[in-house]
Design a protein around this motif. Structure first.
Motif, PDB file in Angstrom:
ATOM      1  N   ARG A 106       7.125  -2.732  12.162  1.00 14.28           N
ATOM      2  CA  ARG A 106       5.832  -2.476  11.541  1.00 14.28           C
ATOM      3  C   ARG A 106       5.611  -0.977  11.548  1.00 14.28           C
ATOM      4  O   ARG A 106       5.569  -0.342  12.594  1.00 14.28           O
ATOM      5  N   ARG A 159       1.589   0.183  13.225  1.00 17.45           N
ATOM      6  CA  ARG A 159       0.272   0.182  12.582  1.00 17.45           C
ATOM      7  C   ARG A 159       0.452   0.447  11.085  1.00 17.45           C
ATOM      8  O   ARG A 159       1.527   0.875  10.656  1.00 17.45           O
ATOM      9  N   ASP A 160      -0.621   0.169  10.327  1.00 13.95           N
ATOM     10  CA  ASP A 160      -0.604   0.450   8.888  1.00 13.95           C
ATOM     11  C   ASP A 160      -1.267   1.788   8.621  1.00 13.95           C
ATOM     12  O   ASP A 160      -2.177   2.182   9.353  1.00 13.95           O
ATOM     13  N   PRO A 196      -5.491   1.368   6.379  1.00 14.22           N
ATOM     14  CA  PRO A 196      -5.821  -0.041   6.673  1.00 14.22           C
ATOM     15  C   PRO A 196      -7.085  -0.492   5.940  1.00 14.22           C
ATOM     16  O   PRO A 196      -7.989   0.314   5.692  1.00 14.22           O
ATOM     17  N   ASN A 226       3.728   1.098   3.563  1.00 15.71           N
ATOM     18  CA  ASN A 226       3.725   0.317   4.806  1.00 15.71           C
ATOM     19  C   ASN A 226       4.798  -0.753   4.688  1.00 15.71           C
ATOM     20  O   ASN A 226       4.968  -1.336   3.600  1.00 15.71           O
ATOM     21  N   ARG A 286       0.828  -1.212   0.000  1.00 18.47           N
ATOM     22  CA  ARG A 286       0.000   0.000   0.000  1.00 18.47           C
ATOM     23  C   ARG A 286       0.869   1.271   0.000  1.00 18.47           C
ATOM     24  O   ARG A 286       1.054   1.912   1.020  1.00 18.47           O
ATOM     25  N   GLN A 306       6.020   2.673   8.633  1.00 15.88           N
ATOM     26  CA  GLN A 306       6.068   3.238   7.287  1.00 15.88           C
ATOM     27  C   GLN A 306       7.503   3.593   6.896  1.00 15.88           C
ATOM     28  O   GLN A 306       8.307   3.967   7.742  1.00 15.88           O
ATOM     29  N   TYR A 329       6.338  -4.253   6.797  1.00 16.88           N
ATOM     30  CA  TYR A 329       6.246  -5.197   7.910  1.00 16.88           C
ATOM     31  C   TYR A 329       7.407  -6.171   7.779  1.00 16.88           C
ATOM     32  O   TYR A 329       7.612  -6.749   6.711  1.00 16.88           O
TER      33      TYR A 329
END
Lengths: 324, 183
Positions: A182, A285-286, A289, A156, A142, A184, A158
């Protein structure tokens, strides 16, 4: 004056989104989008249930159980399969593609006609590895690309590795996923050219004996470690560079102050080489989402998604303003 | 025998710890001096810009016989108090220049003055950031000096709390009030 201009700009933006959402064309698209996303979610859910029932019946009644399971699966899954054929035709799309293409991208196009969001990221893996902790598996997804003067893009990321753990009695072995990063990663053009490269990575001290612990990659070949005049910075970050003069020119008081401000918010790392600048933020966090439940999908609305996306974009712009 | 070993071991640990803390405090002092130098360099740059602005303002206000406060340069290795005084003096002169500029629209719109205003704005940002670093360093140092047991080492070395650079000086408000928008 500037804030008034910004406010009127925002109102105009909001009005465009409101008009787009109210149009019959978009309402039809939104209805289809919800149906498709719901169908994807339900299909996955019912398939899992059928498999579980199938295994259960097979264990109880062997082959008769398997036949019974196949009959149940036919009555449960076949109508849904027919519905999916009608909705998708031969062109099946997962929820990630559906959400990005039909919800996020139209909003981004309204705000930045040149900008786009893609499902996958195209950041080079080596650059990502320079700004995030050492890990085994890296996933980037994303990605928003502004295609502006500084070529700003954010994705993002991870990263994780797996660990084998043995129970205390030594009989059971389990494999667990350990999250290493996790958050950006930001990619942008560095104004001017940087001689060599520089990496500024966070560090921390252990609870026992207060020894330095660094999860990020340590000194690499050709790199030297330098300190700054800022005690807080030295205690929270390690700086590795190949050209000390270029590094010290870059680490001016404004940049050091920017790092100090970010210490309390999230772990932040930077990597600059030539014209490329990468920044990572460990936010756990993303951004953007995906809606994960049937309820979230039913409540999808362009206006609400716009507000969330606008908030993220505003933060991205203010966070990177110092390097623009 | 055992007692002697324990005493020697304890003495080695305490001396080791003392040397470690003493070195840490010395490193902090060096960092404060280094960060303070950055402030002094920014002030020296700012001094040059204000001198230029002063020349331009004086040229516009020559009929008014306006008396400006003398702009005082900062000597090398100035103390924190001297740096505070130099900053206050620069801010004072800047607010006087601003008062003149308000009476002379031609001065306010002259290209040379606009360029100097832009320079001052960027130097103010740099000064604010470098001051924050000095004060953050001083805070870390002062916390170490007053915290037990490091306070014992600081006391032994004769160290006392460091002064902060003043964050909010009289003239700063006037500086902020300057309209830096060129458009």
């Amino acid at each position: 004056m500037a804030s008034e201009f910004m406010q009127s700009d925002r109102e105009e933006e909001l009005e465009r989104i409101r008009r787009l959402e109210a149009s019959p064309d978009y309402q039809e698209k939104l209805k289809q989008l919800r149906e498709k996303m719901n169908s994807n979610l339900q299909w996955k859910m019912y398939t899992i249930i059928c498999v579980v029932i199938g295994v259960f019946l097979f264990m109880l009644f062997r082959y008769q159980g398997l036949i019974a399971a196949a009959v149940i699966a036919f009555f449960v899954l076949y109508p849904r399969y027919k519905k999916r054929q009608e909705l998708f035709g031969g062109d099946k799309e997962d929820n990630e593609h559906l959400y990005v293409e039909n919800m996020l991208n139209p909003i981004v196009k309204e705000i930045f006609p040149e900008g786009e969001i893609s499902v996958n990221s195209d950041f080079p893996l080596d650059s990502i590895r320079s700004v995030i902790p050492s890990s085994r598996t890296y996933k980037s997804y994303r990605q928003i690309s502004f295609h502006n003067e500084s070529d700003l893009a954010v994705a993002n990321v991870y990263a994780y590795h797996t660990e084998e753990r043995t129970s205390s009695d030594g009989e059971h072995r389990t494999t667990e996923t350990v999250q290493d990063f996790r958050g950006q990663v930001y990619q942008m053009r560095f104004p001017g050219a940087f001689d060599g490269h520089i990496r500024v990575v966070p560090t921390r001290t252990s609870a026992f004996l207060k020894r330095e612990v660094q999860d990020y990659p340590g000194t690499r070949a050709g790199e030297m470690k330098i300190d700054t005049e800022d005690i807080r910075h030295n205690e929270n970050y390690n700086i590795y560079c190949t050209d000390e003069l270029a590094a010290r020119n870059f680490l001016n008081p404004t940049v050091l102050d920017w790092f100090d401000k970010n210490i309390s918010q999230s772990q932040t790392a930077i990597y600059i080489e030539d014209h490329e600048l990468y920044i990572s933020r460990y936010t756990d966090r993303d951004i953007f989402p995906l809606p994960r439940t049937l309820e979230e999908i039913d409540h999808l609305s362009l206006m609400e998604e716009y507000k969330k996306l606008r908030g993220e974009i505003d933060f991205i712009q203010s966070f990177t303003a110092i390097f623009q | 025998m055992v007692f002697a070993v324990v005493v020697i071991l304890a003495a080695v640990i305490i001396i080791g710890w003392f040397i470690g803390q003493s070195n840490r405090l010395n490193r902090y002092v060096v960092s404060i001096e280094e960060s303070k130098k950055t402030v002094d360099i920014t002030l020296a740059k700012r001094y040059d810009t204000i001198s230029e602005m002063l020349k331009v303002a004086k040229a516009y206000a020559k009929h008014e016989e306006k008396v400006f406060t003398e702009l005082v340069g900062l000597r090398q290795s100035a103390s924190i108090q001297e740096t505070n005084r130099a900053m206050a003096n620069q801010n004072d002169v800047l607010s006087q220049i601003r008062a003149v500029a308000e009476n002379y629209p031609d001065l306010m719109s002259s290209q040379q003055f606009l360029t100097l205003q832009k320079e001052i704005a960027s130097e103010n940002d740099e000064l604010a950031a470098s001051k924050r670093i000095v004060n953050s360093n001083v805070r870390v140092m002062n916390q170490a000096i007053v915290s037990f047991p490091t306070s014992l080492v600081a006391g032994f070395k004769g160290m006392s709390k460091f002064d902060f650079l003043e964050e909010d000086l009289e003239g700063k408000k006037d500086l902020k009030d300057l309209d830096y928008n060129i458009d």
